[in-house]
Design an enzyme around this catalytic site. Structure first.
Site, PDB file in Angstrom:
ATOM      1  N   LYS A 158       0.829  -1.217   0.000  1.00  0.00           N
ATOM      2  CA  LYS A 158       0.000   0.000   0.000  1.00  0.00           C
ATOM      3  C   LYS A 158       0.856   1.257   0.000  1.00  0.00           C
ATOM      4  O   LYS A 158       0.469   2.266  -0.570  1.00  0.00           O
ATOM      5  CB  LYS A 158      -0.972  -0.001   1.180  1.00  0.00           C
ATOM      6  CG  LYS A 158      -1.992  -1.117   1.059  1.00  0.00           C
ATOM      7  CD  LYS A 158      -3.418  -0.682   1.265  1.00  0.00           C
ATOM      8  CE  LYS A 158      -4.336  -1.783   0.727  1.00  0.00           C
ATOM      9  NZ  LYS A 158      -5.661  -1.800   1.200  1.00  0.00           N
ATOM     10  N   LYS A 164      -3.954 -11.269  -7.107  1.00  0.00           N
ATOM     11  CA  LYS A 164      -5.298 -11.544  -6.592  1.00  0.00           C
ATOM     12  C   LYS A 164      -6.304 -10.529  -7.134  1.00  0.00           C
ATOM     13  O   LYS A 164      -5.934  -9.391  -7.440  1.00  0.00           O
ATOM     14  CB  LYS A 164      -5.308 -11.567  -5.060  1.00  0.00           C
ATOM     15  CG  LYS A 164      -5.336 -10.233  -4.387  1.00  0.00           C
ATOM     16  CD  LYS A 164      -5.726 -10.350  -2.910  1.00  0.00           C
ATOM     17  CE  LYS A 164      -5.901  -8.942  -2.374  1.00  0.00           C
ATOM     18  NZ  LYS A 164      -6.693  -8.832  -1.192  1.00  0.00           N
ATOM     19  N   LYS A 180     -10.180  -4.982  -5.260  1.00  0.00           N
ATOM     20  CA  LYS A 180     -11.037  -3.846  -5.588  1.00  0.00           C
ATOM     21  C   LYS A 180     -10.235  -2.615  -5.975  1.00  0.00           C
ATOM     22  O   LYS A 180     -10.759  -1.705  -6.581  1.00  0.00           O
ATOM     23  CB  LYS A 180     -12.042  -3.545  -4.482  1.00  0.00           C
ATOM     24  CG  LYS A 180     -11.549  -3.515  -3.058  1.00  0.00           C
ATOM     25  CD  LYS A 180     -12.764  -3.274  -2.155  1.00  0.00           C
ATOM     26  CE  LYS A 180     -12.724  -3.988  -0.843  1.00  0.00           C
ATOM     27  NZ  LYS A 180     -11.740  -3.502   0.109  1.00  0.00           N
TER      28      LYS A 180
HETATM   29  P1  ATP Z   1      -7.816  -3.779  -1.553  1.00  0.00           P
HETATM   30  O1  ATP Z   1      -7.758  -3.967  -3.021  1.00  0.00           O
HETATM   31  O2  ATP Z   1      -8.344  -2.432  -1.125  1.00  0.00           O
HETATM   32  O3  ATP Z   1      -6.592  -4.232  -0.825  1.00  0.00           O
HETATM   33  P2  ATP Z   1      -9.243  -6.209  -1.278  1.00  0.00           P
HETATM   34  O4  ATP Z   1     -10.121  -6.403  -2.463  1.00  0.00           O
HETATM   35  O5  ATP Z   1      -7.987  -6.969  -1.210  1.00  0.00           O
HETATM   36  O6  ATP Z   1      -8.976  -4.691  -1.063  1.00  0.00           O
HETATM   37  P3  ATP Z   1      -9.999  -6.369   1.500  1.00  0.00           P
HETATM   38  O7  ATP Z   1     -10.900  -5.291   2.006  1.00  0.00           O
HETATM   39  O8  ATP Z   1      -8.567  -6.288   1.858  1.00  0.00           O
HETATM   40  O9  ATP Z   1     -10.163  -6.526  -0.062  1.00  0.00           O
HETATM   41  O10 ATP Z   1     -10.545  -7.773   1.928  1.00  0.00           O
HETATM   42  C1  ATP Z   1     -11.796  -8.093   2.477  1.00  0.00           C
HETATM   43  C2  ATP Z   1     -11.870  -9.587   2.656  1.00  0.00           C
HETATM   44  O11 ATP Z   1     -11.942 -10.222   1.379  1.00  0.00           O
HETATM   45  C3  ATP Z   1     -10.638 -10.200   3.340  1.00  0.00           C
HETATM   46  O12 ATP Z   1     -11.029 -11.243   4.210  1.00  0.00           O
HETATM   47  C4  ATP Z   1      -9.826 -10.723   2.198  1.00  0.00           C
HETATM   48  O13 ATP Z   1      -8.974 -11.771   2.566  1.00  0.00           O
HETATM   49  C5  ATP Z   1     -10.911 -11.173   1.235  1.00  0.00           C
HETATM   50  N1  ATP Z   1     -10.438 -11.096  -0.140  1.00  0.00           N
HETATM   51  C6  ATP Z   1     -10.064  -9.990  -0.812  1.00  0.00           C
HETATM   52  N2  ATP Z   1      -9.705 -10.267  -2.066  1.00  0.00           N
HETATM   53  C7  ATP Z   1      -9.840 -11.620  -2.193  1.00  0.00           C
HETATM   54  C8  ATP Z   1      -9.616 -12.531  -3.257  1.00  0.00           C
HETATM   55  N3  ATP Z   1      -9.197 -12.127  -4.438  1.00  0.00           N
HETATM   56  N4  ATP Z   1      -9.873 -13.836  -3.057  1.00  0.00           N
HETATM   57  C9  ATP Z   1     -10.327 -14.252  -1.866  1.00  0.00           C
HETATM   58  N5  ATP Z   1     -10.550 -13.463  -0.823  1.00  0.00           N
HETATM   59  C10 ATP Z   1     -10.326 -12.149  -0.962  1.00  0.00           C
END
Ligand code: ATP
Ligand code: LTN
Length: 335
Positions: free
Chosen positions: A115, A197, A200
């Site tokens: 980040k 991964k 968002k």
């Molecule tokens: P950012 O892109 O802002 O880092 P993110 O999409 O990774 O966000 P988080 O808010 O960090 O999402 O995650 C919310 C939940 O969703 C967490 O438990 C995280 O492990 C899960 N999660 C996020 N992305 C994935 C993914 N691609 N596959 C499975 N689980 C996910």
């Protein structure tokens, strides 16, 4: 432990538009296991401001997220669904735990490294101490289990370390939480780059399916998903794009890998991608409809927000008072 059940805590940030990865890796698992535990599910809006947010957008997204928790099937009578910022104990415990966390530990966090690379113009102290606030979230409720995706494992480890350190000085104050990893969908990858991964905050919107995408968009993104030139539908690390689509398909249908591979034996990528789009849409469209219905019921949602913040505050303050007493803060005077 309440009613003989163990306690579960989890949360999601109200930043960006939630993706299919968030749903399959987190929300869906939360619903599956919620009956077995006393659950606290927070919309962690305090975590969101480690990255600059527009106030109106943050407020709106927080409410959308809270209603998505409900739309996904979490019963607000049985699960405590609340905004983190409505329970001031989170910030208070985080400060205390900051004083039990080492800079070196925080320096190792990969999320911080990622980040701060992404937001080089705003590497704030909150971004650095983010895992301490997360530890406070979990430890306040004496959570036994924390369902998260693989990417959050490191934060769970540091939470356990902080709790263990505190307990070794002051006695058994905190429950040491265990991570709960869903069996399917723990890491959904980007449709455009299956080595990353699905996220968002990805700049390429075609890499992620958003929970609010309409059917045409879902179909288009699935059809455009990056695969390979092998031409066979196999679950193999050599074919990461296809493997990811199989993972999505089985998470949406409940089928096993073998069943999926058999179902598409001899078929081409085009048919497979269309089928993936169909099952994703079959999951997301009803979710969107239910979310919209709930969002329109303002009085009902407001009631949940108020009642559950009070409930969460009750449990959180119990732990906070205990911690304050242990570390030697003066007792409150009761009249
Ligand atoms: P950012 O892109 O802002 O880092 P993110 O999409 O990774 O966000 P988080 O808010 O960090 O999402 O995650 C919310 C939940 O969703 C967490 O438990 C995280 O492990 C899960 N999660 C996020 N992305 C994935 C993914 N691609 N596959 C499975 N689980 C996910
Ligand atoms: N850091 C998590 C969100 C989060 C969380 C928590 C998850 C904040 N506090 C406590 C589980 C338990 C994330 O970005 N997914």
């Amino acid at each position: 432990m309440l009613d003989g059940k163990k306690t579960l805590f989890s949360g999601m940030q109200a930043t960006g538009n939630l993706t299919l990865g968030n749903y399959l890796g987190a929300l869906k698992n939360w619903v599956t296991i919620s009956d077995e535990y006393n659950c606290f599910y927070s919309v962690v809006d305090m975590h969101s401001i480690t990255v600059r947010q527009d106030p109106a957008t943050l407020r709106k997204r927080a409410r959308i997220l809270l209603t998505l928790y409900l739309a996904a099937g979490l019963d607000p009578e049985k699960n405590c669904i609340y905004y983190q910022s409505h329970v001031s104990a989170h910030g208070e415990l985080a400060w205390i735990l900051n004083c039990f966390t080492y800079m070196g530990e925080l320096n190792r966090m990969t999320q911080f490294k990622d980040k701060s690379a992404k937001h080089a113009d705003n590497i704030n102290a909150g971004l650095f101490t983010y895992p301490v606030l997360m530890a406070a979230d979990i430890l306040l409720y004496q959570a036994d289990v924390v369902p998260v995706g693989i990417d959050q494992m490191q934060h769970l480890e540091i939470t356990r370390d902080i709790a263990g350190r505190f307990n070794s000085i002051y006695g058994d104050v905190f429950t040491i939480p265990e991570v709960y990893l869903g069996k399917v969908g723990a890491k959904i990858m980007s449709l455009q780059d299956p080595s990353k991964k699905m996220s968002k905050s990805d700049e390429n919107p075609n890499g992620s399916i958003y929970l609010m995408d309409d059917k045409d968009t879902i179909m288009r993104k699935c059809k455009r998903a990056v695969t390979d030139s092998v031409g066979m539908i196999r679950y193999s690390d050599d074919q990461p794009g296809v493997k990811n689509l199989i993972e999505i398909y089985r998470a949406c249908t409940g089928k096993s890998v073998d069943e999926v591979v058999k179902e598409f034996d001899g078929k081409g990528y085009g048919d497979f991608k269309t089928a993936v789009g169909e099952v994703v849409a079959a999951v997301l469209i009803p979710l969107q409809e239910e979310q919209a219905r709930l969002m329109a019921d303002k009085a009902y949602i407001d009631g949940i927000i108020k009642g559950n913040a009070e409930k969460a505050g009750y449990y959180a303050n119990k732990t906070l008072r205990k911690v304050q007493k242990k570390i030697g803060f003066p007792e409150r005077v009761r009249q």
